[in-house]
Design a protein around this motif. Structure first.
Motif, PDB file in Angstrom:
ATOM      1  N   SER A 198       0.861  -1.177   0.000  1.00  0.00           N
ATOM      2  CA  SER A 198       0.000   0.000   0.000  1.00  0.00           C
ATOM      3  C   SER A 198       0.899   1.228   0.000  1.00  0.00           C
TER       4      SER A 198
ATOM      5  N   SER B 111       4.464   6.909   2.801  1.00  0.00           N
ATOM      6  CA  SER B 111       4.179   5.635   3.465  1.00  0.00           C
ATOM      7  C   SER B 111       4.217   4.476   2.477  1.00  0.00           C
TER       8      SER B 111
ATOM      9  N   ARG C 187       3.497   0.370   2.924  1.00  0.00           N
ATOM     10  CA  ARG C 187       3.077  -0.686   3.850  1.00  0.00           C
ATOM     11  C   ARG C 187       3.183  -2.036   3.167  1.00  0.00           C
TER      12      ARG C 187
ATOM     13  N   GLU D 184       5.171  -0.793   8.180  1.00  0.00           N
ATOM     14  CA  GLU D 184       5.041   0.433   7.412  1.00  0.00           C
ATOM     15  C   GLU D 184       6.349   1.193   7.500  1.00  0.00           C
TER      16      GLU D 184
ATOM     17  N   ARG E  61       8.063   4.857   6.439  1.00  0.00           N
ATOM     18  CA  ARG E  61       7.673   6.213   6.072  1.00  0.00           C
ATOM     19  C   ARG E  61       8.901   7.024   5.658  1.00  0.00           C
TER      20      ARG E  61
END
Length: 193
Positions: A127, A181, A183, A188, A190
């Protein structure tokens, strides 16, 4: 230099040090001694010698590029940015200025996404910026995350720099940005270039 070209880096490093003992203002010896240290990931020595070379010759493109690489490898992006700019690499400088001092912030302990494919390259779902799952293939020899313009738009990414790759036929434009971000399963990351 002959030792360096022959790949005898330890001996070359000692020779450059001997030159610097006789001539502390020898830019070439300082740059090359720093390069030898960088090749062995001895970052403190690389920083020391390359900084000396730049103090002696602030416009030395090679010394600036090597010191930028040294800082980049250590995730010291705010220090790398001005060195990349001094080396004429404005796109890299813009990206590292955008990232700042806290890259690759990791949240979570375990990420176990299912493998969607293993052959010819691994494929998993990720993601981007909290968006829907996307198929993601990776190659371990590539240091940055790359994506199509459509995926970048969907993730809300904007370019902070661009470079035209004129060695391709036809020339292609590559855009650089910072992903907020990424994921993967339960992990996750960042602030990623």
């Amino acid at each position: 230099d002959a030792l360096f070209r022959a790949g005898k880096f330890e001996q070359a490093g000692l020779a450059y040090e001997a030159i610097l003992e006789q001539d502390a203002e020898n830019v070439h010896a300082a740059r090359q001694r720093g390069y030898v240290a960088l090749l062995s990931n001895n970052f403190p020595d690389a920083e020391r010698y390359l900084t000396t070379a730049i103090e002696l010759a602030p416009d030395d493109t090679d010394a600036n590029r090597l010191l930028a690489d040294c800082y980049t490898r250590q995730d010291k992006f705010s220090l790398a940015a001005p060195r990349w700019r001094a080396a004429g690499e404005d796109a890299y400088a813009a990206v590292f200025e955008t990232i700042g001092d806290e890259p690759y912030q990791i949240e979570g302990d375990i990420g176990r996404p299912p493998w969607l494919q293993m052959d010819t390259s691994p494929l998993v779902e990720v993601s981007l910026n909290g968006g829907p799952p996307q198929n993601f293939a990776f190659y371990t020899n590539v240091a940055s995350v790359g994506m199509s313009a459509a995926v970048a738009r969907e993730a809300g990414l904007t370019a902070v720099a661009e470079v035209t790759l004129d060695y391709l036929d036809p020339p292609q434009t590559m855009y650089y940005g910072v992903l907020d971000s990424f994921r993967l399963g339960g992990i996750e990351v960042r602030n990623i270039p």
